[in-house]
Design a protein around this motif. Structure first.
Motif, PDB file in Angstrom:
ATOM      1  N   GLU A 238      59.884  49.368  50.307  1.00 25.72           N
ATOM      2  CA  GLU A 238      58.463  49.579  50.530  1.00 25.72           C
ATOM      3  C   GLU A 238      58.255  50.924  51.227  1.00 25.72           C
ATOM      4  O   GLU A 238      59.169  51.387  51.906  1.00 25.72           O
ATOM      5  CB  GLU A 238      57.847  48.430  51.336  1.00 25.72           C
ATOM      6  N   PRO A 239      57.098  51.557  51.048  1.00 23.72           N
ATOM      7  CA  PRO A 239      56.021  51.154  50.161  1.00 23.72           C
ATOM      8  C   PRO A 239      56.359  51.435  48.687  1.00 23.72           C
ATOM      9  O   PRO A 239      57.136  52.328  48.385  1.00 23.72           O
ATOM     10  CB  PRO A 239      54.856  52.041  50.605  1.00 23.72           C
ATOM     11  N   VAL A 240      55.747  50.641  47.787  1.00 23.66           N
ATOM     12  CA  VAL A 240      55.848  50.861  46.346  1.00 23.66           C
ATOM     13  C   VAL A 240      54.467  51.287  45.863  1.00 23.66           C
ATOM     14  O   VAL A 240      53.490  50.556  46.029  1.00 23.66           O
ATOM     15  CB  VAL A 240      56.329  49.584  45.629  1.00 23.66           C
ATOM     16  N   ARG A 241      54.396  52.490  45.320  1.00 26.66           N
ATOM     17  CA  ARG A 241      53.116  53.108  44.966  1.00 26.66           C
ATOM     18  C   ARG A 241      52.979  53.220  43.449  1.00 26.66           C
ATOM     19  O   ARG A 241      53.924  53.621  42.769  1.00 26.66           O
ATOM     20  CB  ARG A 241      53.041  54.502  45.589  1.00 26.66           C
ATOM     21  N   LEU A 242      51.802  52.905  42.952  1.00 26.99           N
ATOM     22  CA  LEU A 242      51.553  52.884  41.507  1.00 26.99           C
ATOM     23  C   LEU A 242      50.530  53.940  41.138  1.00 26.99           C
ATOM     24  O   LEU A 242      49.449  54.013  41.737  1.00 26.99           O
ATOM     25  CB  LEU A 242      51.020  51.490  41.133  1.00 26.99           C
ATOM     26  N   ASP A 243      50.876  54.776  40.140  1.00 24.85           N
ATOM     27  CA  ASP A 243      49.919  55.762  39.626  1.00 24.85           C
ATOM     28  C   ASP A 243      49.787  55.551  38.121  1.00 24.85           C
ATOM     29  O   ASP A 243      50.769  55.688  37.387  1.00 24.85           O
ATOM     30  CB  ASP A 243      50.399  57.183  39.925  1.00 24.85           C
ATOM     31  N   ALA A 244      48.587  55.184  37.675  1.00 24.53           N
ATOM     32  CA  ALA A 244      48.378  54.894  36.244  1.00 24.53           C
ATOM     33  C   ALA A 244      46.875  54.848  35.992  1.00 24.53           C
ATOM     34  O   ALA A 244      46.073  54.986  36.915  1.00 24.53           O
ATOM     35  CB  ALA A 244      49.026  53.557  35.881  1.00 24.53           C
ATOM     36  N   VAL A 245      46.513  54.650  34.713  1.00 27.43           N
ATOM     37  CA  VAL A 245      45.095  54.556  34.358  1.00 27.43           C
ATOM     38  C   VAL A 245      44.866  53.276  33.563  1.00 27.43           C
ATOM     39  O   VAL A 245      45.715  52.864  32.769  1.00 27.43           O
ATOM     40  CB  VAL A 245      44.655  55.806  33.551  1.00 27.43           C
ATOM     41  N   VAL A 246      43.723  52.636  33.820  1.00 30.68           N
ATOM     42  CA  VAL A 246      43.276  51.505  32.993  1.00 30.68           C
ATOM     43  C   VAL A 246      41.845  51.798  32.543  1.00 30.68           C
ATOM     44  O   VAL A 246      41.215  52.740  33.033  1.00 30.68           O
ATOM     45  CB  VAL A 246      43.341  50.155  33.752  1.00 30.68           C
ATOM     46  N   GLY A 247      41.348  50.967  31.636  1.00 29.02           N
ATOM     47  CA  GLY A 247      40.006  51.185  31.108  1.00 29.02           C
ATOM     48  C   GLY A 247      38.990  50.220  31.693  1.00 29.02           C
ATOM     49  O   GLY A 247      39.304  49.419  32.579  1.00 29.02           O
ATOM     50  N   ARG A 248      37.779  50.284  31.137  1.00 28.12           N
ATOM     51  CA  ARG A 248      36.683  49.469  31.681  1.00 28.12           C
ATOM     52  C   ARG A 248      36.912  47.976  31.458  1.00 28.12           C
ATOM     53  O   ARG A 248      36.309  47.148  32.129  1.00 28.12           O
ATOM     54  CB  ARG A 248      35.359  49.894  31.037  1.00 28.12           C
ATOM     55  N   ASP A 249      37.813  47.637  30.497  1.00 31.28           N
ATOM     56  CA  ASP A 249      38.021  46.232  30.157  1.00 31.28           C
ATOM     57  C   ASP A 249      39.100  45.563  31.008  1.00 31.28           C
ATOM     58  O   ASP A 249      39.424  44.398  30.811  1.00 31.28           O
ATOM     59  CB  ASP A 249      38.432  46.128  28.668  1.00 31.28           C
ATOM     60  N   PHE A 250      39.683  46.289  31.962  1.00 28.32           N
ATOM     61  CA  PHE A 250      40.828  45.740  32.704  1.00 28.32           C
ATOM     62  C   PHE A 250      40.329  44.867  33.854  1.00 28.32           C
ATOM     63  O   PHE A 250      39.541  45.322  34.686  1.00 28.32           O
ATOM     64  CB  PHE A 250      41.696  46.882  33.244  1.00 28.32           C
ATOM     65  N   PRO A 251      40.773  43.601  33.916  1.00 26.47           N
ATOM     66  CA  PRO A 251      40.211  42.703  34.933  1.00 26.47           C
ATOM     67  C   PRO A 251      40.697  43.014  36.348  1.00 26.47           C
ATOM     68  O   PRO A 251      41.870  43.337  36.558  1.00 26.47           O
ATOM     69  CB  PRO A 251      40.699  41.317  34.501  1.00 26.47           C
ATOM     70  N   ASP A 252      39.782  42.879  37.296  1.00 24.10           N
ATOM     71  CA  ASP A 252      40.128  43.091  38.708  1.00 24.10           C
ATOM     72  C   ASP A 252      41.237  42.130  39.155  1.00 24.10           C
ATOM     73  O   ASP A 252      42.025  42.462  40.029  1.00 24.10           O
ATOM     74  CB  ASP A 252      38.893  42.861  39.591  1.00 24.10           C
ATOM     75  N   GLU A 253      41.284  40.943  38.522  1.00 21.34           N
ATOM     76  CA  GLU A 253      42.294  39.949  38.948  1.00 21.34           C
ATOM     77  C   GLU A 253      43.715  40.472  38.734  1.00 21.34           C
ATOM     78  O   GLU A 253      44.609  40.173  39.524  1.00 21.34           O
ATOM     79  CB  GLU A 253      42.180  38.632  38.155  1.00 21.34           C
ATOM     80  N   HIS A 254      43.921  41.268  37.661  1.00 21.25           N
ATOM     81  CA  HIS A 254      45.258  41.824  37.438  1.00 21.25           C
ATOM     82  C   HIS A 254      45.620  42.816  38.546  1.00 21.25           C
ATOM     83  O   HIS A 254      46.766  42.877  38.990  1.00 21.25           O
ATOM     84  CB  HIS A 254      45.336  42.544  36.084  1.00 21.25           C
TER      85      HIS A 254
END
Ligand code: AMP
Length: 307
Positions: free
Chosen positions: A41-57
């Protein structure tokens, strides 16, 4: 120590001889971070999602300790989508669809406090994007990279450029042969290491993985499992476990690389037991430790033969 992963966060539709899953959470960076968080840790994520990606994920990643502040939502498009079908020989898979969607215009822009990450994982992506991520980091200790046949064939020059900047390349056997233009894996490994990466790991699906460094050639088995449901993400999970171990120990010599191959293999052996990343979500550190011990028993060779 800190670990940064860049790659895809995706919707995957997966068919295997054992079932089908529709538009489930996937992507190279998803698997890398969900595996690495067991080890560092820490584990850091850099990526892109679209408007259809659920907040729950996103919440699901965050709840498991992944720093998602680098996960950007592009409101103008849809999330990267991939569909694949596996054969009875699970080492064989057909890609049925790859919709880049928001990934087509992805411009990485690392949050200021991600730039000092000590271990950087470049998940499977356009090599020019991988290079732009490296441009934004501050002299990491170790850069670990994945790629695939698509980039080997479509963008060979950009791939060569970024290969010259990485420490470890992790690819499968077919990719290694194609990249080197050489069918023999030992010769292919020599040729690829001359392109830049001091360390090369060649994954061979259910036949394990080979490690090549200056002073080490090491072979690790894949764990023989009775129930394999979905191999998707095994390669990325391997990478997350491999890099996570090195980030935890902060040592990068041949012995540490061997240990990293075992941790990567152990984590990958879980992910194939269920569809998508599901098995990584509820995995306990105890179950991981016991699988690592089982690996050791599986491959400890009798010593002192013909002494
Ligand atoms: P693996 O099974 O380890 O090769 O990785 C599977 C994951 O890679 C899936 O979750 C996909 O969403 C993702 N993926 C498939 N094709 C690509 C691509 N061209 N670029 C980036 N990620 C991809």
């Amino acid at each position: 120590m800190s670990l940064l992963a860049v790659g895809t966060v995706a919707f995957d539709t997966i068919e295997t001889p054992f079932g089908r899953a529709e538009r489930i959470l996937g992507g190279s960076a998803t698997y890398i971070t969900l595996a690495a968080r067991f080890l560092t840790e820490p584990v850091r994520l850099d990526a892109v999602v679209g408007r259809d990606f659920p907040d729950e994920h996103i919440a699901l990643l965050r709840e498991r300790g992944v720093d998602t502040r680098g996960l950007v939502r592009d409101p103008n498009g849809e999330t990267f989508f991939w569909a694949g079908r596996y054969h009875y020989d699970l080492n064989q898979r057909d890609t049925l669809a790859t919709h880049l969607n928001v990934l087509a215009t992805f411009e990485p822009n690392l949050p200021a406090d991600f730039r000092d990450s000590r271990v950087v994982c470049l998940g499977n992506l356009d090599p020019t994007v991988q290079a732009r991520v490296l441009d934004q980091t501050e002299a990491p200790d170790l850069v670990v990279m994945d790629t695939m046949n698509y980039w080997i064939e479509q963008t060979p020059e950009a791939l060569r450029d970024v290969l010259g900047r990485v420490d470890v390349l992790i690819i499968n056997d077919a990719e290694a042969r194609e990249l080197a233009g050489q069918p023999n894996l030992v010769r292919a490994a020599r040729a690829i290491r001359a392109m830049g990466p001091e360390t090369l790991v060649i994954k061979k699906g259910e036949h394990g993985a080979l490690l090549f460094t200056d002073d080490v050639v090491f072979s690790a088995p894949a764990y023989p499992l009775e129930d394999i449901h979905d191999p998707t993400g095994a390669g990325d999970t391997f990478l997350g476990g491999f890099a996570g171990h090195l980030a935890r120990t902060g040592t990068y010599d041949g012995e540490a690389m061997k240990e990293a191959v075992v941790l990567g293999s152990a984590l990958a052996s879980f992910v194939v037991e269920a569809f998508g990343p599901e098995r990584l979500l509820d995995l306990t550190p105890e179950a991981l430790a016991s699988r690592v011990a089982a690996f050791h028993r599986l491959s400890a060779m009798p010593a002192g033969l013909l002494a």
